[in-house]
Structures are given as C-alpha cells and as structure tokens.
Design a protein around this motif. Structure first.
Motif, PDB file in Angstrom:
ATOM      1  N   ASP A  56      72.346  60.104  33.408  1.00 56.07           N
ATOM      2  CA  ASP A  56      72.448  59.371  34.819  1.00 56.07           C
ATOM      3  C   ASP A  56      73.404  58.140  34.822  1.00 56.07           C
ATOM      4  N   SER A 140      76.414  51.863  48.860  1.00 53.21           N
ATOM      5  CA  SER A 140      74.938  52.157  48.524  1.00 53.21           C
ATOM      6  C   SER A 140      74.507  53.492  48.545  1.00 53.21           C
ATOM      7  N   ASP A 141      75.238  54.323  49.395  1.00 57.11           N
ATOM      8  CA  ASP A 141      74.711  55.862  49.462  1.00 57.11           C
ATOM      9  C   ASP A 141      75.142  56.472  48.204  1.00 57.11           C
ATOM     10  N   GLN A 142      76.423  56.181  47.742  1.00 55.29           N
ATOM     11  CA  GLN A 142      76.680  56.686  46.475  1.00 55.29           C
ATOM     12  C   GLN A 142      75.919  56.258  45.292  1.00 55.29           C
ATOM     13  N   ALA A 143      75.566  54.920  45.054  1.00 51.34           N
ATOM     14  CA  ALA A 143      74.701  54.405  44.178  1.00 51.34           C
ATOM     15  C   ALA A 143      73.378  54.827  44.265  1.00 51.34           C
ATOM     16  N   GLN A 144      72.839  55.223  45.241  1.00 59.22           N
ATOM     17  CA  GLN A 144      71.388  55.810  45.277  1.00 59.22           C
ATOM     18  C   GLN A 144      71.531  57.128  44.777  1.00 59.22           C
ATOM     19  N   LYS A 145      72.558  57.894  44.962  1.00 62.98           N
ATOM     20  CA  LYS A 145      72.711  59.356  44.536  1.00 62.98           C
ATOM     21  C   LYS A 145      72.980  59.424  43.025  1.00 62.98           C
ATOM     22  N   PRO A 149      65.866  56.975  40.341  1.00 61.83           N
ATOM     23  CA  PRO A 149      65.203  56.283  41.540  1.00 61.83           C
ATOM     24  C   PRO A 149      64.545  54.941  41.328  1.00 61.83           C
ATOM     25  N   TYR A 150      63.959  54.643  40.045  1.00 62.75           N
ATOM     26  CA  TYR A 150      63.558  53.158  39.956  1.00 62.75           C
ATOM     27  C   TYR A 150      64.601  52.425  39.555  1.00 62.75           C
ATOM     28  N   TRP A 152      67.745  52.897  40.827  1.00 63.41           N
ATOM     29  CA  TRP A 152      68.027  52.358  42.442  1.00 63.41           C
ATOM     30  C   TRP A 152      67.120  51.349  43.400  1.00 63.41           C
ATOM     31  N   ALA A 153      65.813  51.656  43.173  1.00 62.99           N
ATOM     32  CA  ALA A 153      65.016  50.375  43.525  1.00 62.99           C
ATOM     33  C   ALA A 153      65.435  49.248  43.245  1.00 62.99           C
ATOM     34  N   SER A 156      68.478  47.750  44.480  1.00 58.42           N
ATOM     35  CA  SER A 156      68.510  47.594  45.944  1.00 58.42           C
ATOM     36  C   SER A 156      67.571  46.169  46.256  1.00 58.42           C
TER      37      SER A 156
END
Length: 177
Positions: A56, A140-145, A149-150, A152-153, A156
């Motif tokens: 990732d 933000s959308d690209q980063a989240q993908k 998940p943790y 990204w959280a 954010s």
C-alpha cells in the motif's frame, strides 16, 4: 540528628539508586515510534509515497531510531528519501497508537503538519532511497483509495486537526475511547 540509614536511597547511595533505576527501566515496555508528515501542495492535495517493501501507499515519514526524537526522525527520513528539508518547527497534529499486529509490537505514530510546499520545493523532490518507488500529491478521494483504512483515518484526522488548530489522539486510526 537523622539516622543515615533512614535517608532515601538516592542520598545514601547514589550508585545503588542509579542501578535500581536502570533495572526498572530494563523491565519497562519498549514502544516503536514512527513520525509522518502532512504535506500539501497549493491545491490542498496531500503528498503520499509508494514504498517498495509493502503493497500500500503511505504518508511520508518513517521509523525513529533508538532515542531519536520523532520530529528529528521525520526530518531525517524525508531528507534521506525525498531530498526534502522540512521546517525547523512543525505543529504536532496527531498521535495514533497502533495495536500489535502481525509480527509487530504496538506503535506510536506522530503526525506533524509540515505545511504547504512551494512549486520550487515540489520540483526539487527526488526519490533518493530505494525504499520508495514513487510519490504523488493526491486528492482526498485518491488518498482514501491508496491507503490502508486505518492510515487513511489517521491522515483524515490529521488534516482536520491541522485545519482546526487541534491535535487528534487516536487508537488504530479512530478517536480514543
């Protein structure tokens, strides 16, 4: 007159007191420490890196060495990996405790707001370490993908904290109970 044997150990026998402290220190838990940066471009996109040693993408930064302050570790990692010199002072925006997972013990990740890079600073970015395959400024959308998940959280929460002048305290990317 006070009985010399009733004085505290640090007064009676400083060497024995230091030995006692060292023994206690040796029994205490050791924590892994990471330091990451929230870095943005003039459009508000965040800098992500693609490490070669895991599947990732991640936020820029890395692991602190023994007895190295987190902010110093962050400066060292980004200079080594991206030829990036960070400001002397950066605001702490997030601390995330990550539970033990896989072969890893628990971890404290400190996220510092390194601000917005100028066009010249972005042009000067270079991969200077084989640990990275790529870097990119992401929405933000690209980063989240791209992020776990943790992670990204955590990112954010760090963005929100930076934008509101606060500090987020998280457990595995979530606000602590």
């Amino acid at each position: 007159m006070t009985d010399p044997d009733l004085r505290p150990l640090y007064e009676r026998d400083p060497a024995a007191w230091h030995a006692q402290l060292a023994e206690g220190n040796a029994r205490q838990a050791r924590k892994r420490v990471a330091a990451d940066a929230l870095i943005r471009d003039h459009d508000g996109r965040v800098l992500l890196v693609d490490p070669t040693y895991k599947p990732d993408w991640d936020t820029p930064g890395g692991m602190a060495e023994a007895n190295e302050p987190p902010m110093d570790a962050l400066r060292r990692e980004l200079a080594e990996e991206l030829n990036l010199q960070l400001p002397e002072r950066m605001a702490l925006v997030c601390v995330d405790w990550v539970a033990p997972h896989g072969p890893w013990d628990d971890l404290l990740t400190f996220v510092f707001d390194a601000g917005t890079l100028t066009a010249d600073e972005i042009t000067a970015l270079r991969i200077t370490d084989a640990e990275l395959a790529a870097f990119e400024f992401c929405t933000s959308d690209q980063a989240q993908k791209r992020l776990r998940p943790y992670v990204w959280a955590r990112l954010s929460a760090a963005i929100t904290a930076a934008d509101t002048g606060t500090v987020a305290y998280l457990h595995n990317g979530r606000p602590s109970p």
